[in-house]
Design an enzyme around this catalytic site. Structure first.
Site, PDB file in Angstrom:
ATOM      1  CE  LYS B 182      -1.505   2.786   2.962  1.00  0.00           C
ATOM      2  NZ  LYS B 182      -1.773   4.005   2.234  1.00  0.00           N
ATOM      3  CB  THR B 236       7.507   6.410  16.432  1.00  0.00           C
ATOM      4  OG1 THR B 236       8.757   6.349  15.995  1.00  0.00           O
ATOM      5  CG2 THR B 236       7.577   5.698  17.778  1.00  0.00           C
ATOM      6  CD  GLU B 256      14.083   0.115   8.706  1.00  0.00           C
ATOM      7  OE1 GLU B 256      14.456   1.226   9.620  1.00  0.00           O
ATOM      8  OE2 GLU B 256      14.565  -0.475   8.410  1.00  0.00           O
ATOM      9  CB  CYS B 290      12.777   8.353   9.138  1.00  0.00           C
ATOM     10  SG  CYS B 290      13.623   7.487   7.889  1.00  0.00           S
ATOM     11  CD  GLU B 387      10.524  11.696  12.365  1.00  0.00           C
ATOM     12  OE1 GLU B 387       9.435  11.050  12.631  1.00  0.00           O
ATOM     13  OE2 GLU B 387      11.402  11.089  11.592  1.00  0.00           O
TER      14      GLU B 387
END
Lengths: 281, 484
Positions: B182, B236, B256, B290, B387
């Site tokens: 996807k 995350t 990841e 990331c 982040e």
């Protein structure tokens, strides 16, 4: 036989190289295979676990810095210490499991050999899973396995000594520290093993041992945010999903293992680190 | 305008043909979707096409197709034949690489220079590398008779759409698994072009299925009982949700996830190289990375010099049309991401950090954010902890090497880190201390299919790339209850 009254041992916890009682003051009764009283080991609390994690975190930092040669020698030394006390462990196992001393001694010898096997891995892990990677460019690039940090382990109920060795040796040989919950039914060999550890030059806090209730403590192991990995081999299957859900909060690496020795048990609690550096004049 | 200003150098978009509407790619064919949503060019908000919104039924059909392909064809095919399909795919992707690059820049907003020189060549390289593994699996490190896991459900992000597809599909297929992929909601187009590549390569039907959609489509894939393995790249937060969702199942997972990488500059670092490295670390791909070097941790004695040179360098960054070959910084991928970056940078100002951006005219339409640096950042600031996933750098300082490491490791993440120093022993010392899966020493943001990539702590589970990435799609013959 004389009429001398035997001096019996008080089974306590093993945290940071010391033998404290549970801060909760709780104990539970452990019986032999016929139901006769053996001991009142500590029923460790969540606070005992938290204390152990703090100590284990500090201990891991210096343990990971020890050379692989040094860690291997210390694990080998643990095996030496166990060999010398084989009879004591055999009688404890025999009393708990209702097997003959001869059979129990077999488990002790298997445990010694298992420790020796894991000891030898300390300086071979990088050769097994490390690599220099031929990247497309002027860079030196290498990958090495590193210890994860603080790992929890719930020991199996199957073999009170061998199962315990399986829970600690593969975790600490790479430089992790461990907090292990001993077999709930038969925790006495694990607690006697603390005496072996205490005389093996293993730095205090690298291996911490709790006794108590699995159903009470396993969820606290799983949800503790400063535990990096968790071996749930000793957790019953119907509790595992809950443990894994709790462990997801800090993406704990959670594994369980089949019987027997395997490098996979070591590598499951290591991380691969890859470093790049340019090449040039 | 000065004499030396650049004239626009636009890459032609005539090489791509974008259909007005796309369906899913299931069992080797494009099938119509029931509902659609628009995909836009984030640099000017032009609607590029209508993408099918995959539902549970689409996932169900795709998984069924992958299962049949796994059982009947792909897992039974000799490795050397599987490998040839992967080589074919790599070659066709190379042939059509300009098409992929232009399409990626249109749909994602990244500069053509990056899609052309990094994303697409690396994606091709991943297929080529893994093609060679297909008939050598017994040497991958899981024992003498490795077996594939089955059907892999793969969910990828919008920051490197085709490259992340390659990271996922290439190792899975080389190991003998089939996949349902996807793509990210905002960047489906190159995945759909990849589906055409699969057709041109005559890949057996069902080996690769692609279902487009949003988070709900992804959930349906994660929850599908016919999936054996989840591979996810993304936040995350979603990674943790996946870990919880699969807890009661036998599904394996590679995750990841996010990062907040420290880029540590020691006082002996080569200043000019280091400034280039800092810029590449945080402004590469608009900071939608990331592993971006989003925290500059610089030794106090050189902080002033580094930051002032950095500001000069930042004022040379060319922000603008992604298809202009001179562009350094393209568009932010979506309005949603732009508002997230805007909110986090505002928190930086509110919490007392000093914000600076060069003078730069941003286009009126589309989603844009000027390269930004915050100085006077403390570890407690949100911009030092969370982040941002945008072109925003936070600068912290240190006095002792120990302090640098403590600050670098003071995050739940552990994906990557950078170290800048001319002293070899210091580089190795720092590399050892850093709790991160990838360390870039005197460089940053380098990637290669032979090089394992992945994080410590809350940056995820497992590695991608190298034999370590491959083994995440294999199990050994003797494997028991391993890998919960």
């Amino acid at each position: 036989m004389s009429d001398r009254i035997e001096v019996k041992k008080t089974y306590k916890l093993f945290i940071g190289g010391a033998f404290p009682r549970s801060e909760s003051g709780r104990t539970y009764e452990v019986n032999d295979h016929k139901g006769g009283f053996l001991a009142n080991p500590a029923l460790a609390s969540r606070k005992d676990l938290r204390d152990a994690v703090v100590i284990a975190r500090t201990a891991h930092i210096s343990w990971a810095k020890a050379t692989a040669y040094n860690r291997g020698q210390i694990l080998y030394r643990i095996a030496e210490m166990l060999e010398g006390r084989a009879d004591q462990f055999a009688s404890e196992i025999s009393a708990l499991d209702g097997i003959s001393i001869k059979e129990a001694l077999k488990e002790v010898h298997l445990s010694v050999d298992r420790l020796v096997w894991y000891a030898g891995w300390s300086d071979k892990l990088s050769a097994l899973v490390g690599a220099t990677n031929p990247v497309s460019g002027p860079y030196f690039n290498f990958s090495i396995p590193e210890p994860m940090g603080v790992v929890g382990a719930i020991a199996t109920e199957k073999n009170s000594l061998l199962g315990f060795i399986d829970a600690i040796a593969p975790i600490i040989v790479s430089g992790n520290s461990v907090i292990v919950l001993a077999s709930e039914r038969a925790p006495l060999p694990a607690m006697s093993f603390a005496e072996v550890l205490a005389t093996s030059d293993l730095p205090p806090g690298v291996c911490n041992i709790l006794t108590g209730s699995k159903s009470e403590l396993a969820p606290w192991f799983a949800s503790h945010m400063d535990i990096d990995g968790l071996d749930i081999t000793g957790v019953e299957h119907d509790l595992r999903a809950d443990v894994k859900v709790a462990g997801a909060e800090n993406l704990k690496r959670i594994h369980s293992f089949a019987d027997g020795q395997s490098p996979a048990r070591i590598l499951s609690f290591m991380e691969i680190k890859t470093t790049w550096h340019p090449i040039g004049v | 305008m000065t004499d030396f200003d650049y004239a626009p150098a636009l890459e032609s978009r005539s090489i791509v043909t974008i259909e007005s509407e796309y369906g899913h790619f299931i069992n080797g064919e494009f099938v119509k979707g029931a509902n659609h949503f628009p995909t836009i060019n984030p640099s000017n908000e032009e609607v590029l096409s209508q993408i099918a919104l995959g539902g549970a039924q689409d996932i169900d059909r795709a998984v069924a197709s992958s299962r049949v392909a796994f059982e009947s064809t792909w897992s039974k095919m000799p490795g050397k034949e599987r490998g040839k399909y992967l080589y074919r795919i790599a070659r066709i992707m190379q042939e059509r690489s300009r098409e992929f690059a232009v399409l990626e820049s249109l749909d994602n907003g990244k500069p053509i220079r990056e899609s052309r020189d990094i994303d697409i060549p690396l994606a091709c390289a991943h297929f080529f590398y893994h093609a060679g593994w297909a008939d050598k699996l017994e040497f991958a490190g899981v024992g003498s008779s490795p077996r594939p896991l089955g059907v892999a459900g793969q969910i990828i992000p919008w920051n490197f759409p085709l490259l992340m597809l390659a990271w996922k599909i290439a190792p899975a297929l080389a190991a003998g698994n089939t996949v349902v992929l996807k793509p990210a909601e905002t960047t489906s187009l190159t995945a759909l072009l990849f589906a055409q590549v699969c057709q041109q390569a005559e890949l057996p039907a069902g080996v690769v299925n692609i279902v487009t959609g949003d988070g709900r489509t992804g959930s349906a894939l994660v929850d599908h009982p016919g999936i054996d393995k989840i591979a996810f790249t993304g936040s995350t937060q979603v990674g943790k949700a996946i870990a919880r969702a699969i807890a009661p199942t036998k599904k394996k997972a590679t995750l990841e996830l996010g990062g907040k990488a420290a880029n540590i500059v020691f006082d002996d670092a080569p200043v000019d190289e280091c400034v280039e490295g800092i810029v590449n670390g945080i402004f590469f791909n608009q900071g939608h990375v990331c592993c971006a070097g989003s925290r500059l941790i610089v030794q106090e004695s050189v902080a002033e010099e580094i930051v002032s040179k950095l500001k000069v360098r930042m004022s040379k960054i060319r922000v603008g049309d992604p298809l202009d070959k001179n562009t350094d910084l393209g568009a932010i991928n979506s309005a949603e991401q732009l508002s997230k970056i805007t909110a986090l940078t505002k928190s930086g100002e509110d919490e007392g950090a000093m914000r600076w951006s060069p003078e730069c005219a941003l286009p009126k339409k589309g989603f844009w954010f000027a390269p930004t640096v915050f100085t006077g950042v403390t570890q407690a600031h949100r911009i030092a902890q969370e982040e941002i996933f945008g072109p925003v750098l936070s600068v912290l300082t240190f006095r002792t090497p120990q302090e640098a490491i403590e600050k670098a490791n003071n995050t739940p993440y552990g994906l990557s880190a950078g170290v800048w120093s001319e002293k070899g022993s210091r580089i190795h010392w720092a590399s050892q201390q850093l709790k991160a899966g990838v360390i870039w020493a005197n460089t940053f943001n380098k990637f290669d299919p032979t090089s394992p990539f992945g994080g410590y702590k809350e940056s995820g589970w497992g590695r991608e790339g190298g034999s370590h990435g491959l083994t995440a799609y294999l199990k050994s013959a003797e494997e028991g209850g391993n890998n919960e």
